[in-house]
Design an enzyme around this catalytic site. Structure first.
Site, PDB file in Angstrom:
ATOM      1  N   THR A   1      39.146  54.146  36.251  1.00  0.00           N
ATOM      2  CA  THR A   1      39.289  55.483  36.840  1.00  0.00           C
ATOM      3  C   THR A   1      39.619  56.518  35.781  1.00  0.00           C
ATOM      4  O   THR A   1      39.221  57.677  35.873  1.00  0.00           O
ATOM      5  CB  THR A   1      40.410  55.455  37.905  1.00  0.00           C
ATOM      6  OG1 THR A   1      39.961  54.631  38.979  1.00  0.00           O
ATOM      7  CG2 THR A   1      40.739  56.829  38.437  1.00  0.00           C
TER       8      THR A   1
ATOM      9  N   SER B   1      37.100  48.014  36.658  1.00  0.00           N
ATOM     10  CA  SER B   1      37.774  46.760  36.304  1.00  0.00           C
ATOM     11  C   SER B   1      37.775  45.724  37.423  1.00  0.00           C
ATOM     12  O   SER B   1      38.102  44.564  37.190  1.00  0.00           O
ATOM     13  CB  SER B   1      39.189  47.022  35.794  1.00  0.00           C
ATOM     14  OG  SER B   1      40.101  47.190  36.849  1.00  0.00           O
TER      15      SER B   1
ATOM     16  N   THR C   1      42.842  50.281  36.689  1.00  0.00           N
ATOM     17  CA  THR C   1      44.139  49.763  37.148  1.00  0.00           C
ATOM     18  C   THR C   1      44.011  48.451  37.926  1.00  0.00           C
ATOM     19  O   THR C   1      44.970  47.699  38.024  1.00  0.00           O
ATOM     20  CB  THR C   1      44.839  50.784  38.081  1.00  0.00           C
ATOM     21  OG1 THR C   1      43.989  51.024  39.209  1.00  0.00           O
ATOM     22  CG2 THR C   1      45.155  52.076  37.369  1.00  0.00           C
ATOM     23  N   ASP C   2      42.805  48.192  38.475  1.00  0.00           N
ATOM     24  CA  ASP C   2      42.720  47.111  39.464  1.00  0.00           C
ATOM     25  C   ASP C   2      42.962  45.710  38.902  1.00  0.00           C
ATOM     26  O   ASP C   2      43.559  44.870  39.587  1.00  0.00           O
ATOM     27  CB  ASP C   2      41.364  47.175  40.199  1.00  0.00           C
ATOM     28  CG  ASP C   2      41.333  48.321  41.202  1.00  0.00           C
ATOM     29  OD1 ASP C   2      42.413  48.902  41.475  1.00  0.00           O
ATOM     30  OD2 ASP C   2      40.252  48.650  41.714  1.00  0.00           O
TER      31      ASP C   2
HETATM   32  C1  SIN Z   1      39.210  50.259  38.081  1.00  0.00           C
HETATM   33  O1  SIN Z   1      40.090  49.417  38.163  1.00  0.00           O
HETATM   34  O2  SIN Z   1      38.363  50.260  37.153  1.00  0.00           O
HETATM   35  C2  SIN Z   1      39.058  51.313  39.119  1.00  0.00           C
HETATM   36  C3  SIN Z   1      40.339  51.685  39.739  1.00  0.00           C
HETATM   37  C4  SIN Z   1      41.319  52.330  38.785  1.00  0.00           C
HETATM   38  O3  SIN Z   1      41.161  52.376  37.574  1.00  0.00           O
HETATM   39  O4  SIN Z   1      42.335  52.830  39.330  1.00  0.00           O
END
Ligand code: SIN
Length: 321
Positions: A14, A63, A96-97
Site C-alpha cells: 500500500t 504482499s 502490511t499484510d
Molecule cells: C499489501 O500488503 O501489500 C497491501 C496492504 C497493505 O500494504 O496495507
C-alpha cells in the site's frame, strides 16, 4: 557512521499503492498496491537528505501474494548489501499484510548484526494523508540508530521486533502490535526512544547466511506446511486430506492454550503417525502456548501460527531458525 549508506529496497504494498492515477483521493480501500517505484517514494519526502541513500526495486507486489521465490530474492539482496562495509543498514518498503512473516523469515534466516528495518503504510501513496512518507523517514531514523541491529518493523512511530510483531488492525494507521513483549521503542521527531534490547544476532547464523540462502535457492520446492485452526465443531477431514496429499507439516492454531477438538486431535495423531510434523500454537492474539505434561504435539515457543509455519519450513530444509 552518518556517512555510511542506507539501502532502501522496494517490494510494493500500500505504501506504493495508488487509487486513481489522477491526483490525491480520499479512497483508502479501492486502490492497487505496488504502483509507485521506491525512488519516487523517497523523492517525495522533502525532509529527507538523499545523500547517502541507495534505492533498489526488488519487486512491486501486493504482499498478500508474497511468494517463497520473492523471499529468497529479497534475502539475497539484503545479505548482499549488509556484507558491504559502506552500508550501515537496509530499509525495506513492504505491504502490511504479510509484513510480519517477511520480517520473521529474514530474522530467522540472517540474524543480522546490522539493522534491517521493514516499513509500510496503511494509506496509499496518493491518499489525502498518506502515512508512508513519515514511516519511511522513521525507518531511516531507526536504521541509523546507535547500536541498532536485527530485523525490526517500523509503523506509525512504533518499533517492533520481528519475532513479536503482528498486524492487529485492518484499518488504523497504528496497525501493528508486539503483544505482551511490547515494542522495542518509539520514533518521535526524528529521534529514537529505545525501550528494550534490539533482536539478538547470532554469529554462526550470520556467518553462514550465504550458505543458508544458497540452500533455499537449491530447494526445488519448499516443504508444504499448512495451518489448521481449531473451532467449535472442528473435524479432522481436512487434515486427513492434507496428510495424503504431500503436506509435510501442520501448524495448529489451537484454542486458548493450544487446545484442539477431539476429532481434530485424532486426525492430527493419524497425520503424525504418517510422519507429518505437528506444531501447536494458539489462535489467541496474545500470550503463548505453555507445554503440558501430557502434550503429544510440541508447542511453538511463543511463535504465532504463521511464524511457527516459517520456522517449521526452515527446519524441514535443515535450516535452524
Ligand atoms: C499489501 O500488503 O501489500 C497491501 C496492504 C497493505 O500494504 O496495507
Amino acid at each position: 557512521m552518518q556517512h555510511q549508506k542506507v539501502v532502501i529496497l522496494g517490494t510494493g504494498g500500500t505504501i506504493a499503492g495508488t487509487s486513481s492515477g489522477i491526483g490525491f483521493t480520499a479512497d483508502n480501500i479501492n486502490y492497487t498496491a505496488g504502483q509507485v517505484g521506491v525512488s519516487q517514494l523517497v523523492e517525495a519526502i522533502p525532509a529527507l537528505s538523499r545523500g547517502h541513500l541507495l534505492m533498489e526495486q526488488v519487486a512491486q507486489t501486493d504482499s498478500k501474494d508474497m511468494s517463497f521465490a520473492l523471499w529468497v530474492a529479497l534475502a539475497e539482496r539484503v545479505q548482499h548489501h549488509l556484507a558491504l562495509d559502506d552500508v550501515q543498514a537496509v530499509v525495506i518498503t513492504h505491504g502490511t499484510d504479510t509484513l510480519e512473516e517477511t520480517a520473521y523469515f529474514l530474522q530467522a534466516l540472517l540474524s543480522p548484526s546490522k539493522p534491517v528495518v521493514l516499513t509500510c503504510a496503511m494509506r496509499p501513496a496518493d491518499a489525502l494523508a498518506p502515512d508512508g512518507p513519515q514511516n519511511i523517514l522513521d525507518a531511516i531514523t531507526v536504521a541509523r540508530g546507535p547500536n541498532a541491529q536485527g530485523v525490526v518493523v517500523v509503523c506509525a512511530g512504533v518499533v517492533h521486533a520481528a519475532v513479536d510483531v503482528q498486524k492487529s488492525h485492518t484499518y488504523r494507521l497504528d496497525a501493528f502490535s508486539s503483544g505482551d513483549g511490547g515494542p522495542i521503542g518509539y520514533v518521535e521527531e526524528n529521534s529514537l526512544r529505545l525501550l528494550r534490547n534490539w533482536p539478538a544476532s547470532h554469529e554462526l547464523i550470520m556467518q553462514s547466511a550465504p550458505e543458508r540462502i544458497a540452500l533455499l535457492k537449491s530447494s526445488l520446492a519448499w516443504p508444504r506446511v499448512e495451518v489448521v485452526m481449531n473451532y467449535a465443531g472442528a473435524s479432522g477431514e481436512l487434515v486427513d486430506l492434507m496428510a495424503s496429499s504431500g503436506v509435510r507439516g501442520l501448524v495448529v492454531a489451537g484454542t486458548g492454550n493450544g487446545t484442539v477438538h477431539q476429532a481434530l486431535e485424532a486426525a492430527l495423531l493419524r497425520a503424525q503417525a504418517l510422519g507429518l510434523h505437528i506444531v501447536r500454537t494458539t489462535r489467541c492474539a496474545q500470550g503463548r502456548v505453555f507445554a503440558r505434561s501430557d502434550d503429544v504435539f510440541p508447542a511453538s515457543d511463543g511463535l504465532s501460527p504463521v511464524k511457527a509455519r516459517i520456522a517449521l519450513m526452515l527446519e524441514l530444509m535443515n535450516i535452524q531458525p
